[in-house]
Scaffold this active site. Structure first.
Site, mmCIF file in Angstrom:
data_model
loop_
_atom_site.group_PDB
_atom_site.id
_atom_site.type_symbol
_atom_site.label_atom_id
_atom_site.label_comp_id
_atom_site.label_asym_id
_atom_site.label_seq_id
_atom_site.Cartn_x
_atom_site.Cartn_y
_atom_site.Cartn_z
ATOM 1 N N TYR A 3 47.395 37.556 37.399
ATOM 2 C CA TYR A 3 46.060 37.153 36.965
ATOM 3 C C TYR A 3 44.991 37.993 37.663
ATOM 4 C CZ TYR A 3 41.940 34.171 36.279
ATOM 5 O OH TYR A 3 40.690 33.700 35.968
ATOM 6 N N GLY A 24 37.204 32.275 23.212
ATOM 7 C CA GLY A 24 37.774 31.216 24.039
ATOM 8 C C GLY A 24 36.864 30.028 24.232
#
Length: 281
Positions: A154, A11
């Site tokens: 999340y 990422g």
């Protein structure tokens, strides 16, 4: 002369991952900077060039939700560099909403990227890290310690990552692999911008939760106005890469340390609830 140590970071197209890749390269590491879409590498390569470390950064495609992509990337790293000394799990995706308005597919998607992607990448990297007595550093969040309104999926994924890594750490240590988690608070990065939230549409769809959501969004926008920079949040990752014995749990700011401390001494959960309830009123 021994070759430089090699780290793979997931990422890295923006935010903390980009800053960590540049920081690791500046610290002398050969840095394999991975991202799902290598067409987004321009920002990373620009910052790397500005810091005179472009020659230490190699961009590769890696999709943490695709086992074949993970295996293929690691095979290339070992073939090209001969070893892997560290893995930084940074790839992630936010998911804003409450369960009555979210589909189970939304929840599963959040878990796939934020939890199962970490598990899969770590699992694939561990044989190589055992060989080098290396380390796993995973970017979680203060949301992996303190549950936060409208971040149910999340936070669930980040809580799962924290539990997974906390359980793995003593086992991995027996074969010479250090495990750490890094917990940022609010970070001014594209991670937030990339949510692409249509706030009016969200509020319209929120039904009875609209007043709470509006209060939460207002509070969140204010907190991100005073957020750390990605470079500030990434600095502890680089420190954990180079430390002789990194701590297991590392917060990236004093605010994050204070916030996490709220729950670590909160036996009945009331201290956390007293804080987070104010976010939705």
């Amino acid at each position: 002369m021994s070759s430089p140590k090699t780290v793979l970071i997931t990422g890295t197209s923006s935010g903390i991952g980009l800053a960590a890749a540049v920081g690791a390269a500046r610290a002398g590491w050969t840095t394999v900077a991975t991202m799902r879409d290598t067409g987004k590498a321009e920002a990373l390569l620009k910052v790397a060039a500005e810091n005179d470390v472009a020659d230490r950064i190699q961009v590769k495609r890696l999709d943490v939700t695709d086992p074949e992509s993970i295996a293929g990337c690691l095979d290339e790293v070992i073939a090209e560099h001969g070893h892997l000394d560290a893995l930084v799990n940074n790839a992630g995706a936010a998911q804003v909403g409450t369960i009555e308005q979210s589909s189970l597919d939304d929840v599963r998607a959040a878990m796939e990227v934020n939890f199962f992607g970490v598990v899969a990448t770590t699992r694939a990297a561990l044989p190589h890290l055992r060989a080098t007595q290396g380390r796993v550093i995973t970017v979680t969040s203060v949301g992996g310690i303190v549950g936060q309104p409208f971040n149910e999926a999340y936070c669930a994924a980040k809580f799962a990552v924290e539990g997974f890594m906390e359980s793995l750490a003593p086992v991995a240590a027996t074969v010479g692999v250090d495990v750490s988690v890094v917990e940022p608070g609010a970070v001014a990065s594209e991670f937030v911008a990339n949510l692409g939230l249509d706030v009016p549409a969200l509020l319209t769809a929120a039904g009875p939760y609209a007043p709470a959501l509006q209060a939460y969004i207002a509070r969140t926008q204010q907190s991100f106005g005073n957020a750390q920079t990605p470079a500030e949040a990434a600095a502890p990752i680089v420190e954990a890469l180079t430390a002789d014995r990194p701590a297991f749990r590392i917060q990236t700011s004093q605010w994050a340390r204070d916030f996490v401390a709220t729950t670590l001494a909160d036996l009945d959960g009331s201290a956390v609830q007293d804080v987070t309830r104010t976010w939705v009123r």
